[in-house]
Design an enzyme around this catalytic site. Structure first.
Site, PDB file in Angstrom:
ATOM      1  N   ASN A 108       0.846  -1.197   0.000  1.00  0.00           N
ATOM      2  CA  ASN A 108       0.000   0.000   0.000  1.00  0.00           C
ATOM      3  C   ASN A 108       0.879   1.243   0.000  1.00  0.00           C
ATOM      4  OD1 ASN A 108      -1.986   1.926   0.325  1.00  0.00           O
ATOM      5  ND2 ASN A 108      -2.378   1.447   2.483  1.00  0.00           N
TER       6      ASN A 108
ATOM      7  N   LYS B 156      -0.165   4.247  -0.088  1.00  0.00           N
ATOM      8  CA  LYS B 156      -0.883   5.352   0.565  1.00  0.00           C
ATOM      9  C   LYS B 156      -0.857   6.591  -0.331  1.00  0.00           C
ATOM     10  CE  LYS B 156      -0.180   3.358   5.095  1.00  0.00           C
ATOM     11  NZ  LYS B 156      -0.076   3.611   6.548  1.00  0.00           N
TER      12      LYS B 156
ATOM     13  N   HIS C  61      -9.554   0.232   5.406  1.00  0.00           N
ATOM     14  CA  HIS C  61      -8.247   0.538   5.988  1.00  0.00           C
ATOM     15  C   HIS C  61      -8.425   1.448   7.197  1.00  0.00           C
ATOM     16  CE1 HIS C  61      -4.175   2.132   6.415  1.00  0.00           C
ATOM     17  NE2 HIS C  61      -3.761   1.083   5.739  1.00  0.00           N
TER      18      HIS C  61
ATOM     19  N   GLU D 160      -6.974   3.984   8.248  1.00  0.00           N
ATOM     20  CA  GLU D 160      -6.951   5.423   7.985  1.00  0.00           C
ATOM     21  C   GLU D 160      -8.265   5.902   7.392  1.00  0.00           C
ATOM     22  OE1 GLU D 160      -2.141   5.284   7.339  1.00  0.00           O
ATOM     23  OE2 GLU D 160      -3.452   5.494   5.592  1.00  0.00           O
TER      24      GLU D 160
ATOM     25  N   GLU E 129      -4.903  -5.356  10.958  1.00  0.00           N
ATOM     26  CA  GLU E 129      -4.028  -4.223  11.221  1.00  0.00           C
ATOM     27  C   GLU E 129      -4.241  -3.720  12.645  1.00  0.00           C
ATOM     28  OE1 GLU E 129      -3.862  -1.512   7.375  1.00  0.00           O
ATOM     29  OE2 GLU E 129      -5.855  -1.559   8.238  1.00  0.00           O
TER      30      GLU E 129
ATOM     31  N   GLY F 160       2.782   2.356  11.345  1.00  0.00           N
ATOM     32  CA  GLY F 160       3.601   3.549  11.181  1.00  0.00           C
ATOM     33  C   GLY F 160       4.163   4.099  12.469  1.00  0.00           C
TER      34      GLY F 160
ATOM     35  N   SER G 292       3.167  -2.416  10.855  1.00  0.00           N
ATOM     36  CA  SER G 292       4.600  -2.080  10.826  1.00  0.00           C
ATOM     37  C   SER G 292       5.459  -3.292  10.472  1.00  0.00           C
ATOM     38  CB  SER G 292       5.040  -1.490  12.173  1.00  0.00           C
ATOM     39  OG  SER G 292       4.453  -0.231  12.397  1.00  0.00           O
TER      40      SER G 292
END
Length: 262
Positions: free
Chosen positions: A39, A41, A126, A128, A196, A202, A242
């Site tokens: 991904n 992003k 996702h 985010e 996730e 991150g 991560s």
């Protein structure tokens, strides 16, 4: 721009995912083909996309037919990346899809339009999208329904926040997010699940291989209870917190971890 280490991380994870599977416990279930998703992003330029594809392409011979690989560039680069990788086993994946069909929905791209454009995969849910753009369980369910109808395969993302993990709600959160789409899925062969842990995305923090395995095993059990044993045995569950070239080797050895969303 995409960081200079990104291509190396993607390539290293691919090499590990395609290594011998003999150390992975498959005695109780059919072997599941490893899967890696990259991904990108909201990063990169046309030039960096070309560079990243150039770095990834030479390694194809080492994993062809051993692992499924998708890359998720930004929307304007889908055509470019699709063209560059057209003769490779790479598949191009959208990072998002509309919960609506075609029509007066400015800025949206429907599942049918992705299919028409030759894009076979998309992400849904996702973290985010959930935390920054208000994507609810109901919205992810609508998106899944549209993708199933259009024949677009989905990497469906689930996972808990730090406070939810610390309060012992990891399985509860994953179950709620997963059960939102269960009734919408008619063809589980077109679904890959990505776990996730949001607190590990991150941040440099990462769930231990044991913590990740526990979560993946619980998700597989949920599939057994909510869908069927066959689906639980065959659906691939990726880890997406991560992941690095260093920690992926231990993670991929766990019996219920079938690959990565990087």
């Amino acid at each position: 721009p995409i960081g200079p280490s990104a291509p190396l991380v993607h390539f290293s994870v691919l090499k590990i995912a395609t290594g011998p599977l003999s150390s992975r416990s498959r005695t109780m279930a059919p072997a599941r083909k490893p899967f890696v998703g990259g991904n990108w992003k909201s990063n990169g330029t046309v030039e960096s996309a070309k560079v990243l594809c150039k770095v990834l392409m030479p390694g194809v011979a080492s994993w062809r037919n051993k692992v499924d690989v998708v890359v998720c560039p930004i929307l304007p680069q889908l055509s470019l990346v699709k063209k560059i990788t057209t003769k490779s086993p790479f598949k191009v994946c959208a990072q998002n899809v509309s919960a609506s069909s075609e029509g007066a929905f400015t800025g949206e791209v429907s599942a049918g339009q992705l299919k028409d454009f030759g894009v076979q995969w998309t992400l849904i849910g996702h973290s985010e999208r959930r935390t920054k753009f208000g994507e609810t369980d109901a919205i992810t369910a609508e998106k899944m329904e549209k993708c199933q109808a259009a024949g677009v395969s989905v990497i469906f993302c689930i996972g808990e926040q730090l406070e939810e993990r610390e309060s012992g709600k990891t399985d509860e959160v994953n179950k709620r997010q997963l059960e939102a789409i269960v009734d919408k899925v008619k063809d589980w062969k077109k679904v890959v699940i990505a776990y996730e842990p949001v607190w590990a995305i991150g941040t440099g923090k990462v769930a231990t291989p044991e913590q990740a395995q526990d979560a993946h095993a619980a998700i597989r059990k949920m599939l057994t209870e909510s869908v069927s044993q066959e689906v639980a045995d065959t659906v691939r569950i990726l880890y997406g917190g991560s992941v690095t070239a260093e920690n992926s080797k231990d993670l991929i050895e766990k019996p219920d971890i079938d690959g990565f969303l990087v």
